[in-house]
Design a protein around this motif. Sequence first.
Motif: not given
Length: 380
Positions: A133-135, A158-166, A171-174, A183-191
């Motif tokens: 996320l921070s990256q 384009g095909q296949g699924s991604i992990t739930q963490d991804a 979703k957060i970065i979007q 600061f909000r991004i960093a807080t989510h990354d901490l969680e």
Amino acid sequence: RTLHLSMLGIRDLSIIDTPPVDRQAIKTVVARDTDDLIRDAITRELERGGQVFYVHNRVHSIGIVAERLRQLVPQARISVAHGQMEEKELEKVMLTFMHGQSDLLLTTTIIESGLDIPRANTMLVDRADTFGLSQLYQLRGRIGRSTVKSYAYLLIPGQGSITQDARERLKIIQDISELGAGFRIATHDLELRGAGDMLGPRQSGTVADIGFELYTQMLEEAIAGLKGEDLEERCEPEINLAIAAFIPETYIPDTNQRLVLYKRLVQADSNDDVAEVVSEMHDRYGRPPLAAQTLARIMELRIRLKQLKILKVDADGKRLCLAFHPRTAVSPETLINLIRTAPAIYQFTPDHRLLVTLPVNSSNNDTLEALASALTLLGA
């Protein structure tokens, strides 16, 4: 870990959330990797005289990606940069891009900090699901450094699924793309990743196993114990009134939004905090339905229960039953005076519970009013 230490008060924290004048938020899009999307995004930027970053973080396959891009946008002047290049060659490529002599820089994450190229206002990140996320936030910060509207495309397979963490990271970065959102991004990354060891080498931990708030509470209690300080015991009242009190799905369809509002109501420390949540719901979704209004009313009463240290309230349609904490804030004299003044309404049981008789055929509103009245007298 540093952010966590700041939130605990161990280190100082200052936040800069005022953007430069005329700076615009970056439009962030999570999308499947397709030729049409890549071609359109690059072409659109080139047509307005800008430059493009294309991030591909695999050196062994970066040449294949370069050939693909040349076929998709043959009119673009493409440069390639990665950390395994010779220093002088890498410097030459970067200066060529900075001076506008190339249109698209195909690169690894070596650009994630230190670059300020105002003409580069579109970025495509290949396999964005593999980035932290921070990256992603750092990479996105390489564009949008002028007054021009900028676009970041986070590409997933384009095909296949991604992990739930991804999915959660993307979703957060979007969703959090407004200016000053670091600061909000960093807080989510901490969680998401945990706070790590306070005195050890690990910079990520297992906070997610118990939740950040509970972890922080436990840590505060442990620190206070080591210091020999008396930590005020928390009282979380249990309320069983058999009354419909919730935020209907028909009123707020989004589950995450409902959970956020529930959390804010539970954490409210004053009636003003509750009123702020209700006002926000009214502004965003219209007049709250009766069930939501009742929930807000109960949350106001819950604040008073916490202040008086009343552990539990039960209702059976005929009376209320209030169970007190051993160190309740209600004095014995107050209880005695209350029972003497209205013995037909208030009785005290041998197991230290206060019974409040309700009116015959009482409505939900009557029950709440009876509880409010009892709390007012107990707090006198």
